[in-house]
Design a protein around this motif. Structure first.
Motif, PDB file in Angstrom:
ATOM      1  N   GLY A 130       0.850  -1.347  -0.048  1.00  0.00           N
ATOM      2  CA  GLY A 130       0.002  -0.071  -0.010  1.00  0.00           C
ATOM      3  C   GLY A 130       0.838   1.422  -0.018  1.00  0.00           C
ATOM      4  N   LEU A 131       2.046   1.056  -0.081  1.00  0.00           N
ATOM      5  CA  LEU A 131       3.106   2.427  -0.030  1.00  0.00           C
ATOM      6  C   LEU A 131       3.150   2.972  -1.541  1.00  0.00           C
ATOM      7  N   LYS A 132       2.848   4.350  -1.621  1.00  0.00           N
ATOM      8  CA  LYS A 132       2.785   5.063  -2.869  1.00  0.00           C
ATOM      9  C   LYS A 132       3.663   6.228  -2.826  1.00  0.00           C
ATOM     10  N   PRO A 133       4.434   6.579  -3.641  1.00  0.00           N
ATOM     11  CA  PRO A 133       5.357   7.743  -3.557  1.00  0.00           C
ATOM     12  C   PRO A 133       4.458   8.862  -4.024  1.00  0.00           C
ATOM     13  N   MET A 134       4.803  10.155  -3.425  1.00  0.00           N
ATOM     14  CA  MET A 134       4.143  11.416  -3.948  1.00  0.00           C
ATOM     15  C   MET A 134       4.853  11.821  -5.115  1.00  0.00           C
ATOM     16  N   GLU A 135       4.102  12.243  -6.069  1.00  0.00           N
ATOM     17  CA  GLU A 135       4.577  13.179  -7.288  1.00  0.00           C
ATOM     18  C   GLU A 135       4.594  14.306  -7.051  1.00  0.00           C
ATOM     19  N   SER A 136       5.584  15.156  -6.780  1.00  0.00           N
ATOM     20  CA  SER A 136       5.539  16.607  -6.308  1.00  0.00           C
ATOM     21  C   SER A 136       6.127  17.561  -7.660  1.00  0.00           C
ATOM     22  N   LEU A 137       7.037  16.925  -8.226  1.00  0.00           N
ATOM     23  CA  LEU A 137       7.910  17.940  -9.153  1.00  0.00           C
ATOM     24  C   LEU A 137       6.911  18.652 -10.115  1.00  0.00           C
ATOM     25  N   HIS A 138       7.536  20.018 -10.161  1.00  0.00           N
ATOM     26  CA  HIS A 138       6.468  20.938 -11.251  1.00  0.00           C
ATOM     27  C   HIS A 138       5.236  20.947 -10.907  1.00  0.00           C
ATOM     28  N   LYS A 139       4.688  20.561  -9.469  1.00  0.00           N
ATOM     29  CA  LYS A 139       3.224  20.690  -9.226  1.00  0.00           C
ATOM     30  C   LYS A 139       3.167  22.022  -8.322  1.00  0.00           C
ATOM     31  N   ALA A 143       0.786  23.336   1.103  1.00  0.00           N
ATOM     32  CA  ALA A 143       1.337  23.072   2.619  1.00  0.00           C
ATOM     33  C   ALA A 143       0.754  21.934   3.420  1.00  0.00           C
ATOM     34  N   ASP A 144      -0.215  21.326   2.908  1.00  0.00           N
ATOM     35  CA  ASP A 144      -0.744  20.252   3.530  1.00  0.00           C
ATOM     36  C   ASP A 144       0.165  18.968   3.084  1.00  0.00           C
ATOM     37  N   LEU A 145       0.602  18.944   1.860  1.00  0.00           N
ATOM     38  CA  LEU A 145       1.160  17.887   1.293  1.00  0.00           C
ATOM     39  C   LEU A 145       2.823  17.886   1.429  1.00  0.00           C
ATOM     40  N   HIS A 146       3.282  19.153   1.405  1.00  0.00           N
ATOM     41  CA  HIS A 146       4.825  19.505   1.058  1.00  0.00           C
ATOM     42  C   HIS A 146       5.323  20.185   2.386  1.00  0.00           C
ATOM     43  N   GLU A 147       6.736  20.251   2.420  1.00  0.00           N
ATOM     44  CA  GLU A 147       7.332  21.029   3.500  1.00  0.00           C
ATOM     45  C   GLU A 147       8.449  21.696   2.556  1.00  0.00           C
ATOM     46  N   ALA A 148       8.272  23.018   2.624  1.00  0.00           N
ATOM     47  CA  ALA A 148       9.355  23.824   1.953  1.00  0.00           C
ATOM     48  C   ALA A 148      10.438  23.981   3.041  1.00  0.00           C
ATOM     49  N   ILE A 149      11.609  23.616   2.016  1.00  0.00           N
ATOM     50  CA  ILE A 149      12.963  23.661   2.885  1.00  0.00           C
ATOM     51  C   ILE A 149      13.329  25.013   2.453  1.00  0.00           C
ATOM     52  N   THR A 150      13.381  25.451   1.245  1.00  0.00           N
ATOM     53  CA  THR A 150      13.795  26.628   0.839  1.00  0.00           C
ATOM     54  C   THR A 150      12.975  27.212  -0.376  1.00  0.00           C
ATOM     55  N   GLU A 151      13.094  28.469  -0.543  1.00  0.00           N
ATOM     56  CA  GLU A 151      12.830  29.090  -1.782  1.00  0.00           C
ATOM     57  C   GLU A 151      13.863  29.708  -2.622  1.00  0.00           C
ATOM     58  N   ILE A 152      13.818  29.467  -4.056  1.00  0.00           N
ATOM     59  CA  ILE A 152      14.774  30.047  -4.786  1.00  0.00           C
ATOM     60  C   ILE A 152      14.117  30.628  -6.078  1.00  0.00           C
ATOM     61  N   PRO A 153      14.773  31.486  -6.829  1.00  0.00           N
ATOM     62  CA  PRO A 153      14.053  32.219  -7.873  1.00  0.00           C
ATOM     63  C   PRO A 153      13.963  31.195  -8.800  1.00  0.00           C
ATOM     64  N   ALA A 154      12.638  31.328  -9.402  1.00  0.00           N
ATOM     65  CA  ALA A 154      12.002  30.372 -10.605  1.00  0.00           C
ATOM     66  C   ALA A 154      12.837  30.541 -11.621  1.00  0.00           C
ATOM     67  N   PRO A 155      13.221  29.331 -12.255  1.00  0.00           N
ATOM     68  CA  PRO A 155      13.976  29.455 -13.744  1.00  0.00           C
ATOM     69  C   PRO A 155      13.024  30.037 -14.851  1.00  0.00           C
ATOM     70  N   ASN A 174      -1.747   3.419   1.658  1.00  0.00           N
ATOM     71  CA  ASN A 174      -3.313   3.388   1.523  1.00  0.00           C
ATOM     72  C   ASN A 174      -3.902   4.634   1.366  1.00  0.00           C
ATOM     73  N   ASP A 175      -3.432   5.506   0.495  1.00  0.00           N
ATOM     74  CA  ASP A 175      -4.129   6.719   0.400  1.00  0.00           C
ATOM     75  C   ASP A 175      -4.148   7.715   1.493  1.00  0.00           C
ATOM     76  N   LYS A 176      -3.393   7.560   2.638  1.00  0.00           N
ATOM     77  CA  LYS A 176      -3.004   8.605   3.702  1.00  0.00           C
ATOM     78  C   LYS A 176      -1.785   8.900   3.716  1.00  0.00           C
ATOM     79  N   LEU A 177      -1.516  10.304   3.849  1.00  0.00           N
ATOM     80  CA  LEU A 177      -0.256  10.760   3.882  1.00  0.00           C
ATOM     81  C   LEU A 177       0.668  10.399   5.257  1.00  0.00           C
ATOM     82  N   ILE A 178       1.783   9.640   4.968  1.00  0.00           N
ATOM     83  CA  ILE A 178       2.505   9.169   6.142  1.00  0.00           C
ATOM     84  C   ILE A 178       3.701   9.781   6.140  1.00  0.00           C
ATOM     85  N   ARG A 179       4.196  10.878   5.188  1.00  0.00           N
ATOM     86  CA  ARG A 179       5.475  11.563   5.210  1.00  0.00           C
ATOM     87  C   ARG A 179       5.193  12.742   4.159  1.00  0.00           C
ATOM     88  N   HIS A 180       5.336  13.912   4.787  1.00  0.00           N
ATOM     89  CA  HIS A 180       5.148  14.945   3.656  1.00  0.00           C
ATOM     90  C   HIS A 180       6.744  14.996   2.991  1.00  0.00           C
TER      91      HIS A 180
END
Length: 187
Positions: A130-139, A143-155, A174-180
């Motif tokens: 039931g483990l599924k990786p989160m697809e985050s790149l270019h999305k 804040a409910d799903l991601h933890e921002a480590i830093t902000e950089i100027p967008a290319p 199983n469709d429940k977030l276990i790690r941001h």
């Protein structure tokens, strides 16, 4: 003879003839009424005892249910990981074999292929549980799903407010977030 004397004489004659005085009749009726009242009281007492017994049995049964339920819950928690651990033991065995091969192998491509096989087996085993990786790149950053480590100027302008880099993947079980996901956001 006065009226009072006549009443006393009449009562004596009635008593001699077997007729009872009104007071005697009242006492007999009270005694007769008292017996059914005592029977009624005994019936109510028996009924009360039965209800009390049922209540005590229900309370005891409910306590036993709670204890049994708590015990089952503890057993379930203790054995819940058993299935996952058993599935991962195959991967551990493969890693042990790969480690032994690393000591004697000279071909880098063979080692690389072996490590990739073990890694893919680990990923497929975790996905089957039931483990599924989160697809985050270019999305969009959430804040409910991601933890921002830093902000950089967008290319580019279209990456502003979106995730530019994924430092640590987030996961669902199983469709429940276990790690941001730990991400870098474009600004």
């Amino acid at each position: 003879m006065t009226d009072k004397e006549k009443d006393i004489q009449t009562e004596r004659q009635d008593a001699a003839n077997g007729k009872h005085a009104p007071e005697a009749n009242a006492n007999e009726q009270a005694g007769a009424e008292q017996q059914p009242a005592e029977n009624e009281l005994e019936k109510k007492q028996l009924e009360l005892n039965e209800i009390r017994d049922k209540y005590l049995r229900l309370v005891a049964e409910f306590d036993n249910f709670k204890k049994r339920n708590a015990k089952e819950r503890i057993e379930l928690m203790q054995t819940a990981n058993k299935e996952v651990i058993l599935a991962l033991l195959d991967v551990v065995d493969d890693m042990d074999r790969a480690t032994k091969q690393l000591e004697t192998a000279t071909d880098i491509n063979a080692i690389k292929d072996g490590v990739m096989l073990v890694f893919n087996k680990l990923k497929s085993t975790l996905q089957s549980k039931g483990l599924k990786p989160m697809e985050s790149l270019h999305k969009e950053f959430d804040a409910d799903l991601h933890e921002a480590i830093t902000e950089i100027p967008a290319p580019s302008d279209d990456l502003k407010g979106k995730i530019i880099d994924d430092l640590q993947k987030g996961y669902y079980l199983n469709d429940k977030l276990i790690r941001h996901a730990r991400v870098v956001v474009g600004k």
